[in-house]
Design a protein around this motif. Structure first.
Motif, PDB file in Angstrom:
ATOM      1  N   GLU A  54      86.013 -37.356 -24.037  1.00 29.80           N
ATOM      2  CA  GLU A  54      87.135 -38.898 -23.502  1.00 29.80           C
ATOM      3  C   GLU A  54      86.538 -39.587 -23.187  1.00 29.80           C
ATOM      4  N   ARG A  55      84.914 -39.415 -23.608  1.00 26.44           N
ATOM      5  CA  ARG A  55      84.015 -40.624 -23.138  1.00 26.44           C
ATOM      6  C   ARG A  55      84.370 -41.319 -21.943  1.00 26.44           C
ATOM      7  N   LYS A  56      83.719 -41.121 -21.461  1.00 21.89           N
ATOM      8  CA  LYS A  56      84.265 -40.874 -19.418  1.00 21.89           C
ATOM      9  C   LYS A  56      82.702 -41.305 -19.541  1.00 21.89           C
ATOM     10  N   GLU A  57      81.945 -42.827 -18.383  1.00 23.42           N
ATOM     11  CA  GLU A  57      80.756 -43.055 -18.219  1.00 23.42           C
ATOM     12  C   GLU A  57      80.013 -42.482 -17.569  1.00 23.42           C
ATOM     13  N   PHE A  58      79.265 -41.961 -17.450  1.00 25.29           N
ATOM     14  CA  PHE A  58      77.989 -40.976 -17.225  1.00 25.29           C
ATOM     15  C   PHE A  58      78.083 -40.866 -15.486  1.00 25.29           C
ATOM     16  N   PHE A  59      78.802 -42.152 -14.729  1.00 26.11           N
ATOM     17  CA  PHE A  59      78.293 -42.825 -12.929  1.00 26.11           C
ATOM     18  C   PHE A  59      79.352 -42.573 -12.773  1.00 26.11           C
ATOM     19  N   SER A  60      80.796 -42.725 -13.448  1.00 21.10           N
ATOM     20  CA  SER A  60      81.640 -43.340 -12.654  1.00 21.10           C
ATOM     21  C   SER A  60      83.150 -42.053 -14.335  1.00 21.10           C
ATOM     22  N   PRO A 115      85.908 -11.512  -4.831  1.00 19.54           N
ATOM     23  CA  PRO A 115      86.434 -11.717  -4.294  1.00 19.54           C
ATOM     24  C   PRO A 115      84.614 -13.492  -4.615  1.00 19.54           C
ATOM     25  N   LEU A 116      84.080 -13.038  -3.742  1.00 19.44           N
ATOM     26  CA  LEU A 116      83.038 -14.300  -3.910  1.00 19.44           C
ATOM     27  C   LEU A 116      82.626 -14.610  -5.313  1.00 19.44           C
ATOM     28  N   LEU A 117      81.978 -13.582  -6.147  1.00 17.86           N
ATOM     29  CA  LEU A 117      81.495 -13.339  -7.348  1.00 17.86           C
ATOM     30  C   LEU A 117      82.228 -14.341  -8.421  1.00 17.86           C
ATOM     31  N   LEU A 118      83.848 -13.570  -7.764  1.00 19.00           N
ATOM     32  CA  LEU A 118      84.841 -14.067  -9.322  1.00 19.00           C
ATOM     33  C   LEU A 118      85.068 -15.703  -8.659  1.00 19.00           C
ATOM     34  N   CYS A 119      85.309 -16.755  -7.273  1.00 24.18           N
ATOM     35  CA  CYS A 119      85.281 -17.849  -7.234  1.00 24.18           C
ATOM     36  C   CYS A 119      83.744 -18.485  -7.813  1.00 24.18           C
ATOM     37  N   GLN A 120      82.436 -17.990  -7.753  1.00 21.90           N
ATOM     38  CA  GLN A 120      81.526 -18.527  -8.243  1.00 21.90           C
ATOM     39  C   GLN A 120      81.392 -18.617  -9.412  1.00 21.90           C
ATOM     40  N   LEU A 121      82.116 -17.311 -10.687  1.00 25.13           N
ATOM     41  CA  LEU A 121      81.625 -17.623 -12.113  1.00 25.13           C
ATOM     42  C   LEU A 121      83.035 -18.343 -12.270  1.00 25.13           C
ATOM     43  N   TYR A 122      83.799 -17.954 -11.377  1.00 24.60           N
ATOM     44  CA  TYR A 122      84.553 -19.536 -12.615  1.00 24.60           C
ATOM     45  C   TYR A 122      84.096 -20.972 -12.086  1.00 24.60           C
ATOM     46  N   LEU A 123      83.400 -21.289 -10.667  1.00 24.21           N
ATOM     47  CA  LEU A 123      83.003 -22.649 -10.982  1.00 24.21           C
ATOM     48  C   LEU A 123      82.226 -22.209 -12.223  1.00 24.21           C
ATOM     49  N   SER A 124      81.153 -21.354 -12.392  1.00 21.69           N
ATOM     50  CA  SER A 124      79.974 -21.505 -13.692  1.00 21.69           C
ATOM     51  C   SER A 124      80.799 -21.670 -14.753  1.00 21.69           C
ATOM     52  N   ILE A 125      82.042 -21.677 -14.835  1.00 21.77           N
ATOM     53  CA  ILE A 125      82.478 -21.388 -16.043  1.00 21.77           C
ATOM     54  C   ILE A 125      82.845 -22.314 -16.091  1.00 21.77           C
ATOM     55  N   SER A 126      83.972 -23.114 -15.432  1.00 24.83           N
ATOM     56  CA  SER A 126      84.348 -24.383 -15.724  1.00 24.83           C
ATOM     57  C   SER A 126      84.484 -25.548 -15.298  1.00 24.83           C
ATOM     58  N   LEU A 127      82.865 -25.711 -14.792  1.00 20.94           N
ATOM     59  CA  LEU A 127      82.217 -26.997 -14.746  1.00 20.94           C
ATOM     60  C   LEU A 127      81.769 -27.423 -16.304  1.00 20.94           C
ATOM     61  N   PRO A 128      81.150 -26.463 -16.758  1.00 19.59           N
ATOM     62  CA  PRO A 128      80.278 -26.991 -18.539  1.00 19.59           C
ATOM     63  C   PRO A 128      81.878 -27.161 -19.066  1.00 19.59           C
ATOM     64  N   VAL A 129      82.775 -26.497 -19.080  1.00 18.21           N
ATOM     65  CA  VAL A 129      83.864 -26.633 -19.268  1.00 18.21           C
ATOM     66  C   VAL A 129      84.516 -28.199 -19.416  1.00 18.21           C
ATOM     67  N   ARG A 130      84.507 -28.733 -18.444  1.00 17.67           N
ATOM     68  CA  ARG A 130      84.704 -30.142 -17.660  1.00 17.67           C
ATOM     69  C   ARG A 130      84.019 -30.786 -18.124  1.00 17.67           C
ATOM     70  N   ILE A 131      82.686 -30.229 -18.374  1.00 16.18           N
ATOM     71  CA  ILE A 131      81.634 -31.312 -18.833  1.00 16.18           C
ATOM     72  C   ILE A 131      81.845 -32.141 -20.231  1.00 16.18           C
ATOM     73  N   VAL A 132      81.806 -30.871 -20.946  1.00 18.22           N
ATOM     74  CA  VAL A 132      82.196 -31.117 -22.232  1.00 18.22           C
ATOM     75  C   VAL A 132      83.252 -31.915 -22.715  1.00 18.22           C
ATOM     76  N   GLN A 133      84.408 -32.032 -21.703  1.00 18.83           N
ATOM     77  CA  GLN A 133      86.007 -32.229 -21.472  1.00 18.83           C
ATOM     78  C   GLN A 133      85.652 -33.942 -21.497  1.00 18.83           C
ATOM     79  N   SER A 134      84.845 -34.199 -20.619  1.00 11.49           N
ATOM     80  CA  SER A 134      84.668 -35.850 -20.682  1.00 11.49           C
ATOM     81  C   SER A 134      83.340 -36.535 -21.249  1.00 11.49           C
TER      82      SER A 134
END
Length: 607
Positions: free
Chosen positions: A177-183, A155-174
């Motif tokens: 969407e042309r969000k500001e770098f610090f906002s 379960p710990l590895l699954l949680c960490q792998l989910y964060l390791s994959i989902s956060l880069p995806v959120r970077i691309v989405q942001s």
């Protein structure tokens, strides 16, 4: 496995957290997407619905680190001292673990490119360190030990792998969407803002309220239709039915995930350590081989007696091993099912509170607002603690029942069943008579003592009913004594099953105030309802849109007067077009449902 874990991330984590806090300056120019409020949500908005699975995964990582303190004594500070100081070391270690993952929550909270970059680096770092530590501890072990170690931390590895994959995806989405770098702010038009409100789950909920209710389906008359109706009803009962106009909060999902991970860890540790009984069975078998399995002629009576006790001990360990495996598996399965039922019950109770229905959740009239807030703050910890205790109590109850059944079966296989036959010979007449009389009373009540074959509650044949009740009174006393034992047994079994559920009080309705778990749940539900009511949220968002448009129209920025003018003209054009289309659609919908009004239309009057 002994492992010395170092925590050099604490100072670095604190610095990163402060950097996130001071760099999140949100500037307001033009229309902004509603939901990005000034200030920093830190470390988590417990009423929020965004990033809820990422928050739950981050809480799951902390929960697994906390379980290491309980099961493997992995303290962040291992200082010498008396035994009672170990408890304080454990509490201090939990705070240090929390500081390790605090930048992860802050990165999710700020909802911007910079935050997601920091969160991604943190997720990759912790995932790599955890995998390296697991491989390092099991490198010299057998392959099966390596597999078991990864199953333990799955379960710990699954949680960490989910964060390791989902956060880069959120970077691309942001970035898209042309969000500001610090906002997390972004410049959008009023039309796009209204559309975002309509597409949100709150907007879908409000739109559903204004739609006419669907007519009740006609009951099927054919046998095939009735069978399919029962199958669909069973499917809806067993499977989860997703609703697009509802979302679970990040806090609730985090609590349930933490509870499920603790159940997984405890279940694995019990099953892993119960295999040590096999070593004891092997030792007993070696002793039996030494003294012999069968009795020999001229054998010393002491050896014969020792062999009997060893055989008894051997069968006891076999029974205990099987009973523990069955009990822990059944307790884990029921506990996981209860977690799913708690999710469904939460949705039902919260939707009833949205409607103003307080049939299950008591109203706020009897409690003060501070007590409600205190209950809401206690709920998360209480729920996890109750899940753990519920699993432990269920395990003990099922272990007691399974051991008793195993002993009875062992006695029967060994030939000691005369006592059971005597009990059945004495009990079966009472049981058969009770069943027959219950069936007779049911049939008489339906076809003789009630009018219209039981369709009304009006009594018929009163004299016969009074005589029948008089003669059965004495026999029902005896049946009542036996029924009381069944009531105690059922109460114990169902109490052990529902002790982990805070949405159901284990006390009667008039004494629910003495149940601290249910009180915490009631406070949590009322605070949740007050801050997440979709109708209120949509109303306030629409007001904020109108206020934002008026401000941008009346007071454009001096530095960007041209941009503000163009923005205002674009907003007005799109808004007029949208309002015209919406008015035409509403007029057509009204005329279709009310044809008699069409005669008052302008073109009809002109004719």
């Amino acid at each position: 496995m002994e492992e010395k874990v170092t925590y050099e991330f604490n100072v670095f984590s604190t610095l990163i957290t402060l950097l996130l806090a001071f760099t999140m300056r949100r500037k307001y120019t033009g229309l902004r997407l509603l939901g990005g409020r000034p200030g920093l949500i830190f470390p988590m908005d417990i009423f929020g619905k965004s990033n809820r699975f990422s928050y739950a995964a981050a809480w799951g990582c902390i929960a697994f680190l906390t379980s290491d303190i309980i099961f493997e004594r992995k303290y962040a500070l291992d200082l010498p001292g008396p035994l009672y100081l170990k408890a304080f070391y454990a509490l201090l270690s939990m705070l240090i673990y929390g500081m390790d993952y605090l930048p992860m929550f802050a990165a999710l909270s700020v909802d911007c490119v910079f935050g997601y970059v920091v969160g991604t680096l943190y997720a990759w770092l912790f995932t790599t360190v955890r995998i390296f530590q697991s491989l390092e501890c099991t490198l010299k072990e057998e392959p099966i030990e390596i597999v078991l170690e990864f199953i333990r931390i799955l379960p710990l590895l699954l949680c960490q792998l989910y964060l390791s994959i989902s956060l880069p995806v959120r970077i691309v989405q942001s970035i898209r969407e042309r969000k500001e770098f610090f906002s997390s702010m972004q410049r959008i038009t009023a039309f796009e803002l209204e559309k975002s409100i309509h597409d949100s789950w709150e907007g879908k909920h409000v739109a559903k309220i204004f739609r006419p209710p669907r007519p009740e389906p006609v009951p099927p008359e054919t046998r095939k239709g009735k069978i399919m109706a029962h199958i669909n009803k069973l499917r809806k009962f067993l499977l989860y039915n997703r609703q697009t106009d509802f979302r679970y909060s990040a806090q609730l999902l985090s609590v349930m995930l933490v509870g499920g991970m603790i159940l997984y860890r405890v279940t694995f540790e019990i099953i892993y350590h119960v295999d040590s009984i096999y070593k004891i069975l092997g030792t007993i078998s070696t002793i039996l081989e030494t003294i012999g399995f069968d009795e020999e002629e001229g054998e010393i009576p002491l050896i014969t007696t020792i062999r009997k006790y060893i055989y008894l001990l051997y069968y006891i360990f076999i029974v205990l091993h099987g009973s523990i495996l069955v009990s822990v598996s059944l307790a884990a399965l029921i506990s996981f099912v209860m977690i799913l039922h708690m999710l469904s019950s939460y949705r039902t109770n919260l939707q009833n509170l949205y409607k103003g229905t307080t049939s299950h959740i008591p109203p706020r009239t009897g409690k003060s607002n501070p007590s409600m807030l205190v209950g809401s703050m206690k709920y998360a910890g209480y729920q996890v603690g109750y899940i753990a205790w519920g699993f432990f109590i269920q395990f003990l109850v099922y272990l007691l029942i399974s051991v008793q059944l195993a002993v009875i079966i062992a006695f029967i296989r060994a030939g000691f069943y005369k006592w059971l036959v005597d009990i059945l010979m004495q009990a079966w007449p009472v049981l058969l008579t009770a069943f027959v009389l219950h069936y007779v009373q049911t049939m008489l009540a339906k076809f003789v003592f009630l009018q219209e074959n039981g369709n009304t509650i009006r009594i018929n044949n009163r004299r016969l009913m009074f005589n029948f009740t008089y003669f059965l009174f004495f026999y029902n006393i005896l049946i009542g004594l036996i029924s009381c034992l069944m009531r105690i047994t059922n109460s114990l079994i169902f109490w052990s099953m529902f002790i982990s559920r805070l949405d159901k009080s284990v006390l009667p309705q008039r004494f629910q105030t003495l149940d601290p778990g249910f009180n915490a749940y009631v406070g949590f539900m009322h605070i949740e309802m007050a801050h997440t009511h979709p109708v209120v949220i949509v109303f306030l968002r629409l007001l904020a849109v109108d206020v934002g448009i008026q401000k941008e129209t009346r007071r454009p920025s001096k530095s960007s007067a041209t941009d503000a003018l163009e923005l205002t003209e674009t907003v007005q054009k799109k808004r007029k077009k949208f309002m015209r289309a919406r008015n035409n659609w509403q007029t057509m919908y009204t005329l279709i449902n009310n044809p008699s009004i069409s005669q008052y239309r302008k073109h009809h009057i002109a004719l």
